[in-house]
Structures are given as structure tokens and as C-alpha cells.
Design a protein around this motif. Sequence first.
Motif, mmCIF file in Angstrom:
data_model
loop_
_atom_site.group_PDB
_atom_site.id
_atom_site.type_symbol
_atom_site.label_atom_id
_atom_site.label_comp_id
_atom_site.label_asym_id
_atom_site.label_seq_id
_atom_site.Cartn_x
_atom_site.Cartn_y
_atom_site.Cartn_z
ATOM 1 N N LEU A 89 -9.625 7.679 -11.744
ATOM 2 C CA LEU A 89 -9.193 8.780 -12.972
ATOM 3 C C LEU A 89 -9.727 8.021 -13.757
ATOM 4 O O LEU A 89 -9.474 8.982 -15.213
ATOM 5 N N ASP A 90 -9.344 7.144 -14.081
ATOM 6 C CA ASP A 90 -9.002 6.639 -15.831
ATOM 7 C C ASP A 90 -10.674 6.386 -15.934
ATOM 8 O O ASP A 90 -11.446 6.679 -16.971
ATOM 9 N N GLN A 91 -12.118 6.024 -15.176
ATOM 10 C CA GLN A 91 -12.880 5.105 -15.188
ATOM 11 C C GLN A 91 -13.539 7.410 -15.836
ATOM 12 O O GLN A 91 -13.558 7.144 -16.335
ATOM 13 N N TYR A 92 -13.474 7.926 -14.822
ATOM 14 C CA TYR A 92 -13.307 9.333 -15.024
ATOM 15 C C TYR A 92 -13.282 9.933 -16.430
ATOM 16 O O TYR A 92 -13.932 10.541 -17.081
ATOM 17 N N ILE A 93 -11.730 9.787 -17.010
ATOM 18 C CA ILE A 93 -11.554 10.327 -18.149
ATOM 19 C C ILE A 93 -12.309 9.674 -19.305
ATOM 20 O O ILE A 93 -12.607 10.118 -19.937
ATOM 21 N N LEU A 94 -12.663 8.051 -19.298
ATOM 22 C CA LEU A 94 -13.438 7.208 -20.128
ATOM 23 C C LEU A 94 -14.677 7.730 -20.119
ATOM 24 O O LEU A 94 -15.091 7.615 -21.135
ATOM 25 N N GLY A 95 -15.047 8.146 -18.897
ATOM 26 C CA GLY A 95 -16.379 8.543 -18.895
ATOM 27 C C GLY A 95 -16.231 9.725 -19.306
ATOM 28 O O GLY A 95 -18.236 10.088 -20.323
ATOM 29 N N ARG A 96 -16.177 10.837 -19.225
ATOM 30 C CA ARG A 96 -16.175 12.027 -20.452
ATOM 31 C C ARG A 96 -15.882 11.958 -21.745
ATOM 32 O O ARG A 96 -16.543 12.345 -22.721
ATOM 33 N N ILE A 97 -15.049 11.129 -22.032
ATOM 34 C CA ILE A 97 -14.980 10.530 -23.965
ATOM 35 C C ILE A 97 -15.549 10.146 -23.945
ATOM 36 O O ILE A 97 -16.824 10.399 -25.112
ATOM 37 N N LEU A 98 -16.564 8.779 -23.558
ATOM 38 C CA LEU A 98 -17.343 8.487 -23.936
ATOM 39 C C LEU A 98 -18.769 9.318 -24.366
ATOM 40 O O LEU A 98 -19.289 9.416 -25.314
ATOM 41 N N MET A 99 -18.978 10.504 -23.291
ATOM 42 C CA MET A 99 -19.564 10.896 -23.355
ATOM 43 C C MET A 99 -19.753 11.964 -24.402
ATOM 44 O O MET A 99 -20.772 11.992 -25.441
ATOM 45 N N ASN A 100 -18.368 12.764 -24.973
ATOM 46 C CA ASN A 100 -18.704 13.076 -26.202
ATOM 47 C C ASN A 100 -18.238 12.820 -26.974
ATOM 48 O O ASN A 100 -18.628 13.507 -28.573
ATOM 49 N N PHE A 101 -18.022 11.479 -27.225
ATOM 50 C CA PHE A 101 -17.897 10.208 -28.395
ATOM 51 C C PHE A 101 -19.399 10.542 -28.632
ATOM 52 O O PHE A 101 -19.469 10.871 -29.796
ATOM 53 N N SER A 149 -0.400 15.740 -9.047
ATOM 54 C CA SER A 149 0.124 14.557 -8.749
ATOM 55 C C SER A 149 0.418 13.396 -8.613
ATOM 56 O O SER A 149 0.832 11.790 -8.009
ATOM 57 N N GLY A 150 1.515 13.972 -9.868
ATOM 58 C CA GLY A 150 2.195 12.899 -10.573
ATOM 59 C C GLY A 150 2.120 12.168 -11.100
ATOM 60 O O GLY A 150 3.143 11.252 -11.887
ATOM 61 N N ILE A 151 1.396 12.466 -12.036
ATOM 62 C CA ILE A 151 0.140 11.563 -13.469
ATOM 63 C C ILE A 151 1.159 12.124 -14.723
ATOM 64 O O ILE A 151 0.523 13.456 -15.045
ATOM 65 N N SER A 152 1.253 11.272 -15.275
ATOM 66 C CA SER A 152 2.326 11.989 -15.939
ATOM 67 C C SER A 152 0.896 12.099 -18.124
ATOM 68 O O SER A 152 -0.129 11.737 -17.651
ATOM 69 N N LEU A 153 1.023 12.335 -18.702
ATOM 70 C CA LEU A 153 -0.326 12.589 -19.608
ATOM 71 C C LEU A 153 -0.238 11.432 -19.994
ATOM 72 O O LEU A 153 -1.239 11.124 -20.600
ATOM 73 N N GLN A 154 0.962 10.574 -20.907
ATOM 74 C CA GLN A 154 0.841 9.369 -21.242
ATOM 75 C C GLN A 154 0.259 8.751 -20.295
ATOM 76 O O GLN A 154 -1.402 7.627 -20.932
ATOM 77 N N ARG A 155 0.284 8.707 -18.695
ATOM 78 C CA ARG A 155 -0.624 7.716 -18.315
ATOM 79 C C ARG A 155 -2.252 8.269 -18.255
ATOM 80 O O ARG A 155 -3.220 7.676 -17.974
ATOM 81 N N SER A 156 -2.079 9.644 -17.990
ATOM 82 C CA SER A 156 -4.173 10.012 -18.105
ATOM 83 C C SER A 156 -4.637 9.288 -19.229
ATOM 84 O O SER A 156 -5.481 9.501 -19.443
ATOM 85 N N MET A 157 -3.984 9.316 -20.605
ATOM 86 C CA MET A 157 -4.409 8.445 -21.862
ATOM 87 C C MET A 157 -4.644 7.925 -21.623
ATOM 88 O O MET A 157 -5.096 7.097 -23.032
ATOM 89 N N LEU A 158 -4.276 6.450 -21.067
ATOM 90 C CA LEU A 158 -3.992 5.027 -21.170
ATOM 91 C C LEU A 158 -5.388 4.708 -21.527
ATOM 92 O O LEU A 158 -5.718 3.994 -22.329
ATOM 93 N N SER A 159 -6.254 5.280 -21.078
ATOM 94 C CA SER A 159 -7.420 4.696 -20.897
ATOM 95 C C SER A 159 -8.041 5.130 -22.296
ATOM 96 O O SER A 159 -8.915 4.365 -23.456
ATOM 97 N N LEU A 160 -8.056 6.173 -23.367
ATOM 98 C CA LEU A 160 -8.163 6.663 -24.177
ATOM 99 C C LEU A 160 -8.091 6.274 -24.778
ATOM 100 O O LEU A 160 -8.024 5.007 -26.214
ATOM 101 N N ILE A 161 -6.622 5.256 -25.030
ATOM 102 C CA ILE A 161 -5.475 4.716 -25.653
ATOM 103 C C ILE A 161 -6.660 3.448 -26.296
ATOM 104 O O ILE A 161 -6.061 2.637 -26.969
#
Length: 185
Positions: free
Chosen positions: A4-16, A92-104
Motif C-alpha cells: 500500500l505504501d509503494q502504491y501511494i508513493l508511486g501515485r504521488i511521485l507520478m503526479n509530483f 481494512s482498519g488503516i487510518s488516514l495518518q498511516r496512509s499518509m506516512l509515505s507522503l510525509i
Amino acid sequence: MRILDQYILGRILMNFFSSFVILMFIFIFQTIWLFIYELAGKGLDIVIIGKFLFYLMPNLTEKVLPLTVLLASIITFGTFAENYEFAAMKASGISLQRSMLSLIIFVIFLGGLTFYFANSVIPASEQKIYNLRRNIAKVKPAVAIVEGVFSDFEGTGEGMNIKVEKKYGEQDRFLDNVIIHKKTK
């Protein structure tokens, strides 16, 4: 969670990177309009103009980077919300802060890189752009002087204005009926 972290970071980097290129393109055109009077009519090569823009890019990067991070974050998390990916994360029990960890982590790394960039690269590029602008002004100083109008003359460093009635000769090298006005107290 690593997937999930790799997926979020990949999407952020592509948009970045796509946002960075688009915003840099916009800021380059805005900069060209700011310095058009120094570049136009001097007969400069495309290499000199490219070098001018290349030396201005570090200064523009400092202005573009915060906008890029904001835009990439909004696009990425907006897309997640639109496609109900946040709802799936919450289910699935993942908080917003945890999902934003890769962005942080990415923003902290980017902040350190930007600090180094602002301390070493930007001052060097500012020095080079200053020297290049002075050299461009010395290429054809008669071009900077407009007929019948008081023009600022930066060559002396004393704040002088020059008014020329007529320019003539090869490459307008000769000036006729020159009035020099020195700005003093």
C-alpha cells in the motif's frame, strides 16, 4: 502495508513529476516575459538564451516546489477519495495518518534536499545569471538605447539616463545628438 505504501508513493511521485514539469513550464514563460527587454533585439544565439533559462531554473525550482507538492497531494488523495480507495483503507482498519506516512517521509526527504539546494545551488546560479545578464547588456549596448527616449544606462553604475536623437552606422554603432542625465541628489 508495504504494498500500500509503494502504491501511494508511486501515485504521488507520478503526479509530483507531471505537476512539476507543467508548473516549471509556466514559470519559465513568466520569467521570459520578465526578462524579454534584456533578451530581445540583441541578436543572441539560442544557446545563450538556453543558458540564461538554465541558470534561472534553480531559482524557479524554489518557487515551483511548494506548489508542486500541494498539487500532487491534492490530485493523489482526491483520486483516492473519488475511487473509494480511502473507504477501502478505512474498512481494512488503516487510518488516514498511516496512509499518509509515505507522503510525509517523501516531503521530509524533499525538505532536506531543498535545504541543500537553497544553500549551495541557488547562490551559484544567481552569481552566474548576474554575470550572464551583465555580459548580455554589453553585447550590443546601443540596442538598449531607444531613439528619442531616456534609457537607463547601467554600464557606469552611477545611475545615468541617456537620450539619443538618432542611431546610425553599422549595427547602430554611432549615436547622434546625445543627452546624458546623471541622477544625483
